[in-house]
Write a protein that holds these residues in place. Structure first.
Motif, short mmCIF file in Angstrom:
data_model
loop_
_atom_site.label_atom_id
_atom_site.label_comp_id
_atom_site.label_asym_id
_atom_site.label_seq_id
_atom_site.Cartn_x
_atom_site.Cartn_y
_atom_site.Cartn_z
N LYS A 46 0.83 -1.20 0.00
CA LYS A 46 0.00 0.00 0.00
C LYS A 46 0.87 1.26 0.00
CE LYS A 46 -3.72 2.14 2.60
NZ LYS A 46 -4.59 2.05 3.77
N VAL A 47 1.98 1.21 0.74
CA VAL A 47 2.88 2.37 0.81
C VAL A 47 3.46 2.68 -0.57
CG1 VAL A 47 5.03 3.21 1.81
CG2 VAL A 47 3.42 1.94 3.21
N TYR A 48 3.80 1.63 -1.33
CA TYR A 48 4.37 1.82 -2.67
C TYR A 48 3.34 2.45 -3.61
CZ TYR A 48 8.09 -1.23 -1.02
OH TYR A 48 9.12 -1.77 -0.32
N LEU A 49 2.11 2.01 -3.51
CA LEU A 49 1.07 2.56 -4.38
C LEU A 49 0.79 4.02 -4.03
CD1 LEU A 49 -1.42 -0.44 -4.58
CD2 LEU A 49 0.19 0.35 -6.33
N ILE A 50 0.78 4.34 -2.74
CA ILE A 50 0.58 5.73 -2.33
C ILE A 50 1.73 6.59 -2.82
CG2 ILE A 50 0.50 7.28 -0.33
CD1 ILE A 50 -1.04 5.04 1.14
N SER A 51 2.95 6.08 -2.69
CA SER A 51 4.12 6.81 -3.16
C SER A 51 4.06 7.06 -4.66
CB SER A 51 5.39 6.03 -2.80
OG SER A 51 6.53 6.68 -3.28
N LEU A 52 3.67 6.03 -5.41
CA LEU A 52 3.53 6.19 -6.86
C LEU A 52 2.46 7.21 -7.21
CD1 LEU A 52 4.24 5.29 -9.74
CD2 LEU A 52 2.51 3.49 -9.47
N ALA A 53 1.32 7.16 -6.51
CA ALA A 53 0.22 8.09 -6.78
C ALA A 53 0.63 9.53 -6.49
CB ALA A 53 -1.01 7.71 -5.96
N VAL A 54 1.32 9.74 -5.37
CA VAL A 54 1.78 11.09 -5.03
C VAL A 54 2.81 11.57 -6.05
CG1 VAL A 54 3.03 12.45 -3.31
CG2 VAL A 54 1.24 10.88 -2.59
N GLY A 55 3.71 10.69 -6.46
CA GLY A 55 4.69 11.05 -7.48
C GLY A 55 4.04 11.45 -8.78
N LEU A 56 3.03 10.70 -9.19
CA LEU A 56 2.30 11.06 -10.42
C LEU A 56 1.60 12.40 -10.28
CD1 LEU A 56 0.75 7.62 -11.40
CD2 LEU A 56 2.51 8.88 -12.65
N LEU A 57 1.00 12.63 -9.12
CA LEU A 57 0.32 13.90 -8.87
C LEU A 57 1.30 15.07 -8.94
CD1 LEU A 57 -2.36 15.27 -8.09
CD2 LEU A 57 -1.69 14.95 -5.72
N VAL A 58 2.46 14.91 -8.32
CA VAL A 58 3.47 15.97 -8.35
C VAL A 58 3.97 16.18 -9.78
CG1 VAL A 58 5.81 16.57 -7.61
CG2 VAL A 58 4.16 15.69 -5.96
N GLY A 59 4.17 15.09 -10.53
CA GLY A 59 4.59 15.21 -11.92
C GLY A 59 3.58 15.98 -12.76
N ILE A 60 2.31 15.70 -12.55
CA ILE A 60 1.26 16.42 -13.27
C ILE A 60 1.26 17.90 -12.88
CG2 ILE A 60 -1.26 16.66 -13.48
CD1 ILE A 60 -1.37 13.56 -13.27
N LEU A 61 1.43 18.16 -11.58
CA LEU A 61 1.48 19.53 -11.09
C LEU A 61 2.66 20.28 -11.70
CD1 LEU A 61 0.19 21.61 -9.18
CD2 LEU A 61 1.70 20.75 -7.40
N TYR A 62 3.84 19.65 -11.72
CA TYR A 62 5.02 20.26 -12.34
C TYR A 62 4.76 20.58 -13.80
CZ TYR A 62 8.39 19.47 -8.53
OH TYR A 62 9.09 19.51 -7.36
N SER A 63 4.12 19.66 -14.50
CA SER A 63 3.83 19.87 -15.92
C SER A 63 2.88 21.05 -16.12
CB SER A 63 3.23 18.60 -16.51
OG SER A 63 2.91 18.79 -17.86
N MET A 64 1.86 21.13 -15.28
CA MET A 64 0.89 22.22 -15.40
C MET A 64 1.52 23.57 -15.08
SD MET A 64 -2.46 20.32 -13.79
CE MET A 64 -3.26 21.84 -13.40
N LEU A 65 2.46 23.59 -14.13
CA LEU A 65 3.13 24.84 -13.76
C LEU A 65 4.34 25.14 -14.64
CD1 LEU A 65 2.99 24.52 -9.87
CD2 LEU A 65 1.57 25.95 -11.35
N ASN A 66 4.64 24.20 -15.56
CA ASN A 66 5.78 24.35 -16.47
C ASN A 66 7.10 24.50 -15.69
OD1 ASN A 66 6.75 24.25 -19.04
ND2 ASN A 66 6.60 26.45 -19.39
#
Length: 53
Positions: free
Chosen positions: A2-22
């Motif tokens: 479960k910890v790995y899946l949460i870590s992956l989900a947060v990483g994806l969220l941050v990646g999307i946020l970085y992309s949106m903020l350029n």
């Protein structure tokens, strides 16, 4: 697991946020990430082989 899946989900969220903020990601290049993956696999390989034997 479960910890790995949460870590992956947060990483994806941050990646999307970085992309949106350029914003450029501070993550290491792909070669370094593959090296880290090799370390993790190598670390898990010996105990796995010992369990098979």
């Amino acid at each position: 697991m479960k910890v790995y899946l949460i870590s992956l989900a947060v990483g994806l969220l941050v990646g999307i946020l970085y992309s949106m903020l350029n914003v450029k990601s501070p993550a290491p290049p792909m070669v370094a990430l593959l090296g880290l993956l090799g370390i993790v696999v190598g670390e898990q390989l010996i105990p796995w082989i010992k369990n098979l034997i």
